[in-house]
Design an enzyme around this catalytic site. Structure first.
Site, mmCIF file in Angstrom:
data_model
loop_
_atom_site.group_PDB
_atom_site.id
_atom_site.type_symbol
_atom_site.label_atom_id
_atom_site.label_comp_id
_atom_site.label_asym_id
_atom_site.label_seq_id
_atom_site.Cartn_x
_atom_site.Cartn_y
_atom_site.Cartn_z
ATOM 1 N N PHE A 192 0.828 -1.213 -0.006
ATOM 2 C CA PHE A 192 -0.108 -0.112 -0.014
ATOM 3 C C PHE A 192 0.777 1.156 0.002
ATOM 4 C CE2 PHE A 192 -2.442 -3.172 2.226
ATOM 5 C CZ PHE A 192 -3.593 -3.395 1.239
ATOM 6 N N GLY A 193 2.246 1.137 0.373
ATOM 7 C CA GLY A 193 2.929 2.364 0.617
ATOM 8 C C GLY A 193 4.130 2.152 1.371
ATOM 9 N N ASP A 197 -4.353 -13.348 3.325
ATOM 10 C CA ASP A 197 -3.180 -13.160 2.714
ATOM 11 C C ASP A 197 -1.983 -13.688 3.885
ATOM 12 O OD1 ASP A 197 -1.379 -12.916 0.845
ATOM 13 O OD2 ASP A 197 -1.183 -10.539 1.021
#
Length: 527
Positions: free
Chosen positions: A282-283, A390
């Site tokens: 995501f970053g 996940d």
């Protein structure tokens, strides 16, 4: 012979502003003596009371029907009648908000109200009141083992041995939960002798049919604390007496469910960015501080990579998922862009990198302990009907004390990158996914079990890529035909059997996490 007569004497009494007339009966008894003379006695007849009056009325009137009036209902319990719980602080806690109450390790507090499972209102001995994190205290009862420094509830055999070797003192000991439900194990450090190296002995505390506890059958005790106290002064069947209790109390503070009660929105001005420590799906991830004294990890979410509104609502739920083997979510910053996710900081970073950097240096007991930590966290998620989606070594983090915790649970639901959720995309975790996920996108706790089997394989290969020579498409074809990962050379057959049980084609054929945790614990105790 006795003759009786009743005379009525009226007496007048004044009370305040009104007068009342009270009747007094005087009984005259006339006795006829043997000589035929008469004698007379006067006895005052007092006003009958209570049961005496009732019985007399019945005798005077014959058979009287009992009263048909129903008894009055019991009074409702008063608000203060409920027994308050007294607790003992396991750790120091410094107030983070004006509504918090400071905790000092080993001191007693009174619980006034349980606002939710994670935050309680308490009062200290000085009369101060405020909110405290519930996982920082335990009920202060002699029978509650958690008040004793030597007791460790959530600790594996390998973690116990590592702790005792660090202490390295003859007779250093801890007590931990045994693999047998309701029983305990004493782990004690034995210094090196002339012919032997230093070792750690594990003694099971058992309970006989009469409910008494023992290590050596000749010495029976009513409680575990009594047994420990005795063996602190007498070896009595052990290789050494229990000399030094080794505790974790106060040294490793657990994360709290948020910074305070229902505080999920964090003011970005209260965050300080120290350094970049990684980047994820995501970053960028930074090491930071909240209000200059709490270390945190800050994830800056790239615009367009996540469905932010949906995630913000979910964050309120995720904050309440508080467990010692889950990375704690403290809150989110939504007041400006980019959106920040603030979590517990884990000093040793990502599990995948941790395994690769220490290749060849980790004993198999440590590798098994890693799997136990992850399984314990997943059992909690399973019990709370929460799906990770996940699970992999890359999404687990390692603390300063080498405890492994699960991170990023449920996050894949908010990814907006179509490539990630497509079975043909390179980013999709095909190599960790069961057939029902890559064919039908069907997730469940049993799909997490499949992923856990692959994570175990990662751990026992010290960080290898599963199916490293196959493309995603080839993996889908191979799994569909029944092909499975090979046994790592560091994994004994009993470990590989656990992995393999996670890879059953049908979800119902895979064991639940609770069963997996029990199996791994039993293996750890026999190594």
């Amino acid at each position: 012979m006795i003759l009786s007569s009743y005379n009525t004497i009226q007496s007048i009494f004044c009370c305040c502003c009104c007068c009342s007339v009270q009747k007094r009966q005087v009984r005259t008894q006339i006795s006829l003596g043997q000589d035929g003379g008469l004698s007379e006695k006067h006895t005052q007849r007092h006003r009958p009371r209570g049961s005496e009056l009732s019985s007399r009325k019945q005798s005077n009137r014959g058979c009287v029907q009992p009263s048909k009036r129903k008894p009055l209902p019991p009074l409702p319990p008063s608000e203060g009648a409920e027994e308050k719980i007294r607790v003992k602080a396991l750790y120091d806690f410094l107030p983070k908000e004006p509504c918090n109450l400071e905790l000092k390790r080993s001191e007693e507090y009174l619980i006034l109200e349980k606002y939710n499972p994670h935050w309680w209102k308490a009062r200290d001995r000085m009369g101060n009141e405020g909110l405290i994190p519930s996982n920082y205290v335990t009920e202060n009862k002699i029978t509650n083992l958690e008040i004793y420094e030597w007791y460790h509830r959530n600790i594996t055999r390998n973690q116990a041995e590592r702790l005792l070797r660090q202490e390295s003192k003859e007779g250093a000991f801890i007590v931990r939960d045994s693999r047998h439900l309701g029983s305990y194990t004493i782990s004690v450090f034995i210094r090196a002798r002339r012919s032997t190296e230093a070792t750690i002995k594990h003694y099971q505390i058992k309970r006989n049919d009469s409910g008494r506890w023992y290590v050596a059958e000749r010495h029976l005790f009513q409680s575990v604390p009594e047994l420990i106290w005795y063996h602190q002064h007498n070896a009595a069947g052990l290789l050494t007496r229990l000399r030094y209790p080794v505790g974790l109390m106060g040294s490793c503070l657990p994360a709290t469910a948020g910074f305070s009660y229902e505080k999920w929105e964090i003011d970005p001005s209260e965050l300080a960015f120290i350094k970049e420590i990684g980047s994820g799906q995501f970053g960028v991830v930074h090491l930071g501080e909240w209000r200059a004294h709490v270390q945190v990890a800050i994830k800056a979410i790239n615009e367009g990579s996540m469905s932010e509104e949906d995630f913000i609502e979910e964050a309120k739920v995720m904050m309440k998922l508080s467990h010692s083997k889950l990375v704690q979510l403290y809150g989110v910053c939504t007041q400006r862009k980019p959106l920040y996710i603030v979590t517990e900081f884990m000093e040793n970073g990502c599990l995948l990198h941790y395994l690769r950097e220490r290749k060849g240096k980790l004993r198999k007991e440590m590798l098994l302990s890693v799997c136990q930590d992850v399984c314990e966290g997943m059992e909690f998620l399973e019990r709370n009907c929460y799906i990770h989606r996940d699970l992999a070594a890359r999404n687990c983090l390692v603390s300063s004390t080498c405890i492994v915790k699960i991170s990023d649970f449920g996050m894949t639901r908010y990814v907006l990158d179509d490539e990630y959720i497509s079975s043909s995309g390179a980013k999709f975790p095909i190599k960790w996914s069961p057939p029902e996920v890559f064919h039908f996108n069907k997730y469940s706790s049993k799909s997490d079990v499949w992923s856990f089997g692959v994570l175990m394989w990662e751990v026992f290969t010290e960080g290898k890529m599963p199916f490293e020579n196959k493309s995603n498409l080839e993996v889908v074809e191979a799994i569909s035909k029944g092909f499975r990962l090979y046994r790592p050379h560091l994994a004994p057959m009993c470990i590989y059997e656990v992995m393999y049980s996670c890879w059953h084609e049908k979800p119902k054929g895979r064991p639940p996490f609770a069963e997996l945790l029990q199996t791994l614990t039993e293996i750890a105790e026999t190594w």
